[in-house]
Design an enzyme around this catalytic site. Structure first.
Site, PDB file in Angstrom:
ATOM      1  N   LYS A 164       1.357   6.585   0.812  1.00 38.60           N
ATOM      2  CA  LYS A 164       0.905   5.391   1.520  1.00 38.60           C
ATOM      3  C   LYS A 164      -0.619   5.400   1.502  1.00 38.60           C
ATOM      4  O   LYS A 164      -1.239   6.326   2.028  1.00 38.60           O
ATOM      5  CB  LYS A 164       1.442   5.398   2.955  1.00 38.60           C
ATOM      6  CG  LYS A 164       1.188   4.095   3.698  1.00 38.60           C
ATOM      7  CD  LYS A 164       2.056   4.021   4.940  1.00 38.60           C
ATOM      8  CE  LYS A 164       1.680   2.847   5.829  1.00 38.60           C
ATOM      9  NZ  LYS A 164       2.495   2.799   7.045  1.00 38.60           N
TER      10      LYS A 164
ATOM     11  N   ASP B 208      10.911  -6.217   7.805  1.00 33.35           N
ATOM     12  CA  ASP B 208      10.484  -5.371   6.675  1.00 33.35           C
ATOM     13  C   ASP B 208      10.187  -3.953   7.131  1.00 33.35           C
ATOM     14  O   ASP B 208       9.966  -3.072   6.293  1.00 33.35           O
ATOM     15  CB  ASP B 208       9.260  -5.975   5.973  1.00 33.35           C
ATOM     16  CG  ASP B 208       8.092  -6.204   6.930  1.00 33.35           C
ATOM     17  OD1 ASP B 208       8.272  -6.932   7.920  1.00 33.35           O
ATOM     18  OD2 ASP B 208       7.013  -5.637   6.696  1.00 33.35           O
TER      19      ASP B 208
ATOM     20  N   GLY C  22      -4.722  -1.964  -0.680  1.00 34.60           N
ATOM     21  CA  GLY C  22      -3.769  -0.886  -0.976  1.00 34.60           C
ATOM     22  C   GLY C  22      -4.166   0.465  -0.419  1.00 34.60           C
ATOM     23  O   GLY C  22      -3.560   1.483  -0.743  1.00 34.60           O
TER      24      GLY C  22
ATOM     25  N   ARG D 283       0.837  -1.210   0.000  1.00 34.70           N
ATOM     26  CA  ARG D 283       0.000   0.000   0.000  1.00 34.70           C
ATOM     27  C   ARG D 283       0.865   1.252   0.000  1.00 34.70           C
ATOM     28  O   ARG D 283       0.476   2.280   0.538  1.00 34.70           O
ATOM     29  CB  ARG D 283      -0.965   0.004   1.158  1.00 34.70           C
ATOM     30  CG  ARG D 283      -0.297  -0.097   2.481  1.00 34.70           C
ATOM     31  CD  ARG D 283      -1.262   0.212   3.567  1.00 34.70           C
ATOM     32  NE  ARG D 283      -0.723  -0.249   4.827  1.00 34.70           N
ATOM     33  CZ  ARG D 283      -1.331  -0.107   5.971  1.00 34.70           C
ATOM     34  NH1 ARG D 283      -2.479   0.478   6.023  1.00 34.70           N
ATOM     35  NH2 ARG D 283      -0.786  -0.556   7.070  1.00 34.70           N
TER      36      ARG D 283
END
Ligand code: AMP
Ligand code: MG
Length: 516
Positions: free
Chosen positions: A121, A268, A134, A102
């Site tokens: 974002k 991440d 997303g 996203r």
């Protein structure tokens, strides 16, 4: 509105031959994908400080094009929107390919302060969106916007936030994962960072045995972000990893100093530049408890609680070291890099103790003084921010536990630690008498280390409640307070106060979940 772009990620790293958002496994570092336009974009807030970094000012923000670009409805010349590919360990387990599901980067702006990647974002689907939409909801976008900028003003390395735009489109979310989804207003934040590369960017090619991509990523990040190390072969690589370790240690020390809990330190979400990245279910410690986490997704194992953040950072760096191993002919330099984390953390922790206590330097015995105090804060249920702010204003010789009564959330707990706190204050007074700092210097040192204002969860929730009811002005008001977090601002006592009772168990204040 003019920005110059130079998109080195696209030029220097291998890209996906297919463009567009079809969900897929991608054997490259990025995929070209355009943002999905929002039906009725409305600019809710923007940060003048972040804008200045890319040469924009109030007249640009007043231009309707600004809102359209930052909603994903228009693309400026030089922008080449893309989504980045990466993997990651989530809650200790390898999760495979994740990627920007996203987030869509628009381009790398060449600003006065260097290179800034602009990233939306919540602007729609990408090849990495998997089963999700997303999109981002207003509440989490307000949280990211405000906290990124607050973190910067608190002096902690972070990604920045340029703007917050409401999309005019509802987003469906199951806020508590209880099978009762509801519609919420959607929004897009434009984030900025010199680079959004993460530990997971290296982990994914490593797991796939793609040594060429590992090499290309390493060369790329050194060339642009560690230029003194680029082209220095194995020695440069070793020093680069060590610096990533050091930066990560200092970032986490910054979090610990102000009581910030990231909440989802998956690999991440760990920036290769040592920036606080991905503001999701984060929170601020109020009644001090090192075992606290705001993240309900993590409530069971509490992997990402406040007190374990340094260890988790080390674990994450160890995963990065594993990913980098194919670039090294022997593991010793990577082990030495991890050692640099340990020594940097040790130094950073001593530095933060000295600054929070107002000491010129941390002596060995001072760490015990500091940890003993933290134990009293926990047992007495003291507000972390208020306690240290008060400590910087009083004469410990003349003070006792009553001096801190207003900082405790629980009168019986406060009474139980009263004697011990009194004794601690005498120890502290004796230590100060033996410190070279004069009183005014000490006060200033403590004021700068112990903020008066942090974007407490419930303060941000108040802003969210107002914004969801149609009044977005609270965003700018809280941002204004957070511009000078260490300076007492008359008339703004509300923003420095203890958590009110209504917020104790209120969703959004004490309970948050991932990926909202
Ligand atoms: P996070 O928990 O925000 O770090 O997200 C973990 C992964 O899920 C990342 O790959 C995100 O891009 C992806 N993700 C989270 N929320 C969404 C969403 N609403 N739509 C698409 N992908 C998402
Ligand atoms: Mg993430």
């Amino acid at each position: 509105m003019h920005i110059e772009f130079d998109n080195t990620v696209l030029r220097e790293l291998p890209g996906d031959p297919e463009a567009g958002p079809r969900v897929r496994e991608v054997d490259a570092a990025w995929s070209r994908v355009d943002p999905e336009p929002a039906p009725a974009p409305r600019l809710l807030a923007w940060s003048p400080e972040a804008a200045a970094l890319v040469g924009l000012d109030a007249s640009d923000a007043a231009d309707p094009l600004f809102t359209r670009v930052l909603a994903g409805n228009a693309v400026l010349p030089g922008m080449q929107p893309w989504a980045a590919n990466y993997g990651g360990h989530q809650f200790g387990h390898w999760a495979g390919q994740l990627g920007d599901g996203r987030a869509i980067s628009l381009g790398e702006a060449i600003g006065s302060g260097g290179r800034w990647e602009l990233q939306l974002k919540g602007a729609g689907r990408t090849p990495y969106s998997r089963f999700a939409d997303g999109r981002a909801v207003l509440r989490s976008s307000i949280r990211e916007f405000l906290c990124s900028e607050a973190m910067h003003h608190l002096g902690i390395p972070t990604t920045r936030a340029l703007s917050l735009v409401a999309t005019g489109e509802p987003v469906l979310r199951d806020m508590f994962y209880d099978g009762r989804p509801g519609e919420e207003p959607g929004a897009v934040v434009c984030r900025m960072a010199p680079s959004f590369l993460r530990f997971g960017s290296w982990q994914l090619p490593a797991m796939r045995g793609d040594i060429a991509l590992l090499r290309a990523l390493t060369d790329h990040v050194q060339r642009h972000h560690f230029p003194d190390l680029a082209g220095h072969g194995a020695a440069g690589d070793a020093e680069w990893f060590a610096r990533v370790c050091e930066r990560t240690a200092w970032m986490v020390a910054g979090w610990m100093r102000v009581g910030f809990v990231h909440g989802v330190m998956n690999t991440d979400n760990m920036s290769i530049l040592g920036l606080t990245l991905d503001y999701g279910p984060y929170g601020w410690i109020e009644d001090y408890d090192p075992d606290w986490t705001p993240n309900t997704t993590d409530a069971h194992g509490r992997r990402y609680r406040y007190g374990t953040q340094p260890q988790v950072a080390f674990w994450n760096l160890s995963r990065l070291a594993q990913a980098l191993a194919p670039l090294f002919s022997d593991p010793a330099p990577l082990e030495a890099g991890l050692q640099r984390f340990a020594s940097a953390w040790n130094e950073a922790e001593r530095d933060l103790a000295a600054r929070k206590l107002g000491l010129a330097h941390c002596r060995d015995a001072d760490m015990a003084l500091f940890t003993d105090l933290l134990g009293l804060l926990r047992d007495g249920q003291f507000d972390f921010t208020l306690f240290f702010r008060t400590l910087g204003r009083i004469d410990p010789q003349a003070a006792d536990a009553d001096t801190f009564a207003a900082a405790s959330y629980d009168a019986p707990a406060h009474r139980r630690v009263a004697d011990a706190l009194g004794q601690w204050l005498q120890r502290y007074a004796a230590r100060l008498a033996d410190d070279p700092l004069a009183l005014p210097q000490r006060r200033t040192r403590m004021e700068l280390a112990n903020p008066c204002y942090v974007p407490r969860n419930w303060l941000v929730q108040e802003v969210i409640d107002r914004a969801e009811a149609g009044d977005a002005s609270g965003i700018g008001e809280l941002l204004e307070v957070m511009r000078r977090p260490c300076e007492e601002q008359p008339g703004r006592e509300h923003f420095a106060s203890r958590r009110p009772e209504w917020a104790r168990d209120r969703a959004g204040c004490s309970m948050l979940s991932c990926s909202s």
